[in-house]
Design an enzyme around this catalytic site. Structure first.
Site, mmCIF file in Angstrom:
data_model
loop_
_atom_site.group_PDB
_atom_site.id
_atom_site.type_symbol
_atom_site.label_atom_id
_atom_site.label_comp_id
_atom_site.label_asym_id
_atom_site.label_seq_id
_atom_site.Cartn_x
_atom_site.Cartn_y
_atom_site.Cartn_z
ATOM 1 C CD GLU A 1 -9.588 -33.171 -41.808
ATOM 2 O OE1 GLU A 1 -10.056 -32.013 -41.721
ATOM 3 O OE2 GLU A 1 -8.850 -33.661 -40.941
ATOM 4 C CD GLU B 1 -12.418 -36.339 -35.744
ATOM 5 O OE1 GLU B 1 -11.797 -36.456 -36.828
ATOM 6 O OE2 GLU B 1 -11.894 -35.895 -34.707
ATOM 7 C CG ASP C 1 -4.110 -34.382 -40.147
ATOM 8 O OD1 ASP C 1 -4.855 -35.063 -39.412
ATOM 9 O OD2 ASP C 1 -4.528 -33.418 -40.830
ATOM 10 C CB SER C 2 -4.170 -36.870 -34.864
ATOM 11 O OG SER C 2 -3.830 -38.197 -35.194
ATOM 12 C CG ASP D 1 -5.019 -37.901 -42.226
ATOM 13 O OD1 ASP D 1 -5.972 -38.163 -42.976
ATOM 14 O OD2 ASP D 1 -5.137 -37.697 -41.004
HETATM 15 O O1 KIV Z 1 -5.627 -37.582 -37.890
HETATM 16 C C1 KIV Z 1 -6.252 -38.503 -37.367
HETATM 17 O O2 KIV Z 1 -5.795 -39.176 -36.436
HETATM 18 C C2 KIV Z 1 -7.597 -38.767 -37.870
HETATM 19 C C3 KIV Z 1 -8.458 -39.659 -37.050
HETATM 20 C C4 KIV Z 1 -8.987 -38.867 -35.921
HETATM 21 C C5 KIV Z 1 -9.536 -40.279 -37.857
HETATM 22 O O3 KIV Z 1 -7.977 -38.250 -38.870
#
Ligand code: KIV
Length: 283
Positions: free
Chosen positions: A120, A187, A49-50, A88
Site C-alpha cells: 500500500e 480502492e 491482508d483483509s 499482500d
Molecule cells: O486485503 C485485501 O483484500 C485487499 C483488497 C481489498 C484489494 O487489499
C-alpha cells in the site's frame, strides 16, 4: 501424453499487458480449497491482508503478521495452477526501508511460490517499488483508500470525492507507475477520479469500490459470496452462502438431536469374512 497441455500460470507481465484489453478479473483467496474453485475464472488471486479481518477476527488489517500471510499464500499457491497469485505485504513489513521491504518480500516469494506481492502507498513508496522491481520482485501497488493507514485516516473513508484531493492521488498513481509497478489497486475512490487515473497511467487499474471505469475489478470473495455480516456499498452479493451454511448447520443439529443422522447409508456394517458381502444384522 495428455491431449491438452496444461495452461501455463499467468505472470505479472501478462496482467501488465492487459492495459486497454479485456477487463482483468480477480478475487481474494485465503485457502487452498477456495483457490481451487476460483482459479479457472480469474486472472489473478490476491491473498489480501483483509484475511486478518475476514478470517481471524481483527478489527483492522494492522495487526496481521507476515508469517500468517506466508501460511495463507502458500495454501493458495498449492490450491491453484492457472491464475497469478499476489500476496499482500502486511503493515510493518515493508515501510521502514527498501531493504527491509526486499528481505520480507523475497521471503514471501520463496516460501509461498507466489508470482508477485502487493503493498500500500503512492509516492512515498515509489523508491521501494523501484528497489523491488529492479531486483526481480513484481509489485502491485494500492492507492486511494489504503486500509493499513486506517489510524491516520480516522476510518475507512472513500477518497477523491472532493476535487481538491485529486492532484495528490493522481501524483501517487504516476509515481508508482513510473517506479515499475505492474498494476495498481484503486480502492474506495470516486468514479471520476478513477476514470482520470485509468486514462492517465500505462498500467492496469484494478478497482474495488472505484467504479467500472477501471481496467479490472477485485472483490473480497467472502463478501461477494454473502458470508460477511456487513458489506460496503460497492459489494454485490452474488450468492447467499451465509444463510445456506446456517440452514445446513441447523438441519444437522436437529437431525443429531432427533437421532435421524447418521442414517443406515452413512453407517459401516460388518462384512462376512468369507464372502466379503455385508453381514445381515440380527433383527
Ligand atoms: O486485503 C485485501 O483484500 C485487499 C483488497 C481489498 C484489494 O487489499
Amino acid at each position: 501424453m495428455s491431449a491438452q497441455a496444461p495452461k501455463k500460470r499467468l505472470a505479472a507481465p501478462d496482467i501488465r499487458n492487459r492495459k486497454g484489453g479485456d477487463p482483468v478479473v480477480s478475487l481474494t483467496a485465503y485457502h487452498a480449497h477456495t483457490a481451487r474453485i476460483v482459479d479457472p475464472y480469474v486472472d489473478f488471486m490476491l491473498v489480501g491482508d483483509s484475511l486478518g479481518m475476514v478470517m481471524h477476527g481483527y478489527e483492522s488489517t494492522v495487526p496481521v503478521p507476515l508469517d500468517l500471510m506466508i501460511m495463507h499464500g502458500a495454501a493458495v499457491v498449492r490450491g491453484s495452477s492457472q491464475a497469478l497469485v499476489v500476496v499482500d505485504m502486511p503493515f510493518g513489513s515493508y515501510e521502514e526501508s527498501p531493504s527491509q521491504a526486499f528481505s520480507n518480500a523475497a521471503r514471501v516469494m520463496k516460501e509461498t511460490g507466489c508470482g508477485a506481492i502487493k503493498l500500500e502507498g503512492g509516492s512515498r513508496m515509489a523508491d521501494t517499488i523501484r528497489f523491488l522491481t529492479e531486483r526481480g520482485i513484481p509489485v502491485m501497488a494500492h492507492i486511494g483508500l489504503t486500509p493499513q493507514s486506517v489510524n491516520m485516516m480516522g476510518g475507512f473513508k472513500t477518497q477523491g470525492r472532493q476535487e481538491a484531493e485529486w492532484a495528490a492521488i493522481e501524483e501517487d498513481a504516476r509515481a508508482i507507475s513510473d517506479a515499475g509497478a505492474f498494476s495498481v489497486v484503486l480502492e474506495g475512490m470516486a468514479e471520476l477520479l478513477a476514470a482520470r487515473i485509468t486514462k492517465d497511467i500505462p498500467i492496469p487499474t484494478i478497482g474495488i469500490g472505484a467504479s467500472a471505469e477501471c481496467d479490472g475489478q477485485i472483490l473480497v470473495l467472502e463478501d461477494m459470496l454473502g458470508l460477511s455480516p456487513r458489506v460496503p456499498k460497492f459489494v454485490k452479493e452474488f450468492a447467499g452462502l451465509g444463510q445456506a451454511i446456517e440452514s445446513a448447520v441447523s438441519d444437522y443439529a436437529r437431525e443429531v438431536r432427533e437421532r435421524t443422522f447418521p442414517a443406515i447409508e452413512h453407517t459401516y456394517t460388518m462384512r462376512d469374512a468369507a464372502t466379503k458381502t455385508p453381514k445381515k444384522t440380527g433383527s
